[in-house]
Design an enzyme around this catalytic site. Sequence first.
Site, PDB file in Angstrom:
ATOM      1  N   GLU A  60       0.812  -1.217   0.000  1.00  0.00           N
ATOM      2  CA  GLU A  60       0.000   0.000   0.000  1.00  0.00           C
ATOM      3  C   GLU A  60       0.843   1.264   0.000  1.00  0.00           C
ATOM      4  O   GLU A  60       0.540   2.230  -0.711  1.00  0.00           O
ATOM      5  CB  GLU A  60      -0.952   0.018   1.197  1.00  0.00           C
ATOM      6  CG  GLU A  60      -2.161  -0.903   1.059  1.00  0.00           C
ATOM      7  CD  GLU A  60      -1.875  -2.330   1.475  1.00  0.00           C
ATOM      8  OE1 GLU A  60      -0.706  -2.627   1.824  1.00  0.00           O
ATOM      9  OE2 GLU A  60      -2.795  -3.160   1.441  1.00  0.00           O
ATOM     10  N   HIS A 129      -9.437  -4.648  11.207  1.00  0.00           N
ATOM     11  CA  HIS A 129     -10.063  -4.587   9.885  1.00  0.00           C
ATOM     12  C   HIS A 129     -11.352  -3.763   9.855  1.00  0.00           C
ATOM     13  O   HIS A 129     -12.099  -3.823   8.885  1.00  0.00           O
ATOM     14  CB  HIS A 129     -10.388  -6.006   9.391  1.00  0.00           C
ATOM     15  CG  HIS A 129      -9.234  -6.709   8.764  1.00  0.00           C
ATOM     16  ND1 HIS A 129      -7.982  -6.723   9.317  1.00  0.00           N
ATOM     17  CD2 HIS A 129      -9.132  -7.431   7.615  1.00  0.00           C
ATOM     18  CE1 HIS A 129      -7.169  -7.428   8.539  1.00  0.00           C
ATOM     19  NE2 HIS A 129      -7.847  -7.868   7.508  1.00  0.00           N
TER      20      HIS A 129
END
Lengths: 324, 361
Positions: A60, A129
């Site tokens: 990322e 998450h």
Amino acid sequence: MPEITYREAVNQAMAEEMDRDSDTFVMGEEVAQYDGAYKVTEGLLKRFGEKRVLDTPISECGFAGLGIGAAMMGLRPIVEFMTWSFSFVAFDQIFNNAANIRYMSGGEINIPIVFRGPGNGGVNVGATHSHTPENFYANAPGLKVICPATPYDAKGMLKTAIRDNDPVLMMENTILYNNKEEVPEEEYLIPFGKADIKKEGTDLTFIAHGKAVLTCLKAAEILEAEYEVDVEVVDLRSIRPLDEETILNSVKKTSRVIIVDENKPFCGVGAQIAYIIQEKAFDYLDAPIKRVSAVDAPQIYSMPLEQVQLPNAQRIVQAATSII
Amino acid sequence: MSQTEAKEDKESHVDAFSENPINKNLTAEEKINFYRQMMEVRCFEERAVHSYQQGKIGGFCHTYNGQEAVAIGTISMMQSDDHIITAYRDHAHGLAVGMNMNECMAELYGKVTGCSKGKGGSMHFFAPDKNYWGGHAIVGGQIPLGAGIAFALKYKGTKGVCLCYMGDGAVNQGAFHEALNLAALWKLPVVFIIENNRYSMGTSEARSSSVSPLARRALAYDMGYDTGIGNSVYEVRVKTEQAMEKARSKNVPTLLEFDTYRYRGHSMSDPDKTYRTKDEIADYKNNQDPIMLFGSILIDEGIASEESLIDIKKESRKKAEASAKFADESPFPEIEDITKDVYWEEDNPEHKTSEGTMFFK
Ligand SMILES: Cc1ncc(C[n+]2csc(CCOP(=O)(O)OP(=O)(O)O)c2C)c(N)n1
Ligand SMILES: [Mg+2]
């Protein structure tokens, strides 16, 4: 008008803008061959080819930064985060580079990039998450943050985002992806900084963004049926820029406000809104401003507990009955 | 199978790895126990899949089927001062260090009897009392932690080693590179273990990494590396021991890579239709399955029979079934539990020194 899902709305917005501008491309994990972890980019690889739809490694920081660099050169990247929880690995690139380069270059360099993906709890995946980081990112002058709740808004706002010359962060929600709505076939754009009144009312104002808007509409139904309270639901749609006018007009009309946010409360979006209301509409208030946020703890995994941790209609109704 | 085929087959099981003293000196009981552990992992995962399909488990659930020899083989080399940490495909590592099926299954069900009281879920198992430091769901996030555990072991002067696991996709995170450089620079007793199951979600290794084998990346940090076949318990044990020995005696980190394979989709949410063929999966299952291979070795070595192995399978299934029953019958956490276990200070009010508000509404 055709009925499409939120997922299709996002997909169409990307496809239309990629048709329109050959400098627009999509990259992210599993966006191409796999058609997207949540199938939001379905068909894009087939239609636009490998040059413009790129599968990235799980890097990322690398691909977010690469996108920013490409945007500095005038390309218009759409960077998908599989979820916004994974954007923290790229936080430096977004928060330092995307947000500040224009300023530090004295306005010489623009960063026309879109970061998008789902950012939500409620799906039983635990603390790492389930982040909803709109407040973090909206804290940075230089970044724009939008959280559309419906297919219509998602499509119109994403198209605006892609044409925008500043970095725009769009936060979606995996739970909303299958929601359907009629969306016009002809092109439309929704400007940022315009809230939408999803339900008009006179007694009480709910202010929310993202999925919390739908929870508010549910709570409003209950309040109408069981308490004869007529609620107005203001959907912010865009967090930064923020539509202060619509917020204040609603407050002036109803004099009572509940801010609903799936985020944790401390320094959340609701804190900023509450400040604005007390500063600019203090005399109109008949009750203290209330907030309904996620219960202040890391997201719990256990399914029934997470349902209580997030704002649900019941908790909103409870808050409402305490100030009417 | 004809006599000669059987003989050849038998001979092929004898190699440098099976002859290595760390394997050769194992008792029959120890060997059978490895088989049992792998079978228990397999049966646990299959039961979890079933419960997931029943709607008893939600969220992300990543199974370990096909990879058993890596966790069981590596963890079998741990001594009392050694520690481990891994990613979210973490059930097997937990069972291998001695967590019991009940607490593991209950965690998947989100029950208060789970190893993390229903707070962590499938991807966040922990058992620090067994030197197991999780269970980490952000890809690559555990790798610097593994270096940190090794740092602490060295700092405290224990002779322990940290085994730090990751998938083949995780090597593309910045955290991997930063941690490897630190470990090499500061001479930390850590063994980084890549469980290369060929795919990161739907992306093959070749589509995500510029270097092959992945372990060769260690060269960038002047670190030793090795690769091995991950479906062979014996080979896994030997390679792990060699790396652990270097860490233990010389504080030298190693990057180890084991080739392995996962049978099921990436997680229960992956339809597994786009990126590999059914034949590829079947080929591995039929010809390279770690449990099957180890079973036939045990039979060849004369310490198990077809029947005794079937008995182990039956017992493992029973145990997994019982864990599902235990999980099902256990209660969920209470609403008040949501705000517990956040801060040490709040959970230990007798030692609280902070004033002011900790939790907000
Ligand atoms: C920073 C980050 N990005 C993306 C994800 C989503 N994700 C979870 S697992 C995974 C694939 C990892 O593959 P690999 O490292 O090979 O491990 P395996 O699942 O094969 O065991 C991805 C992309 C994540 N959890 N964290
Ligand atoms: Mg993998």
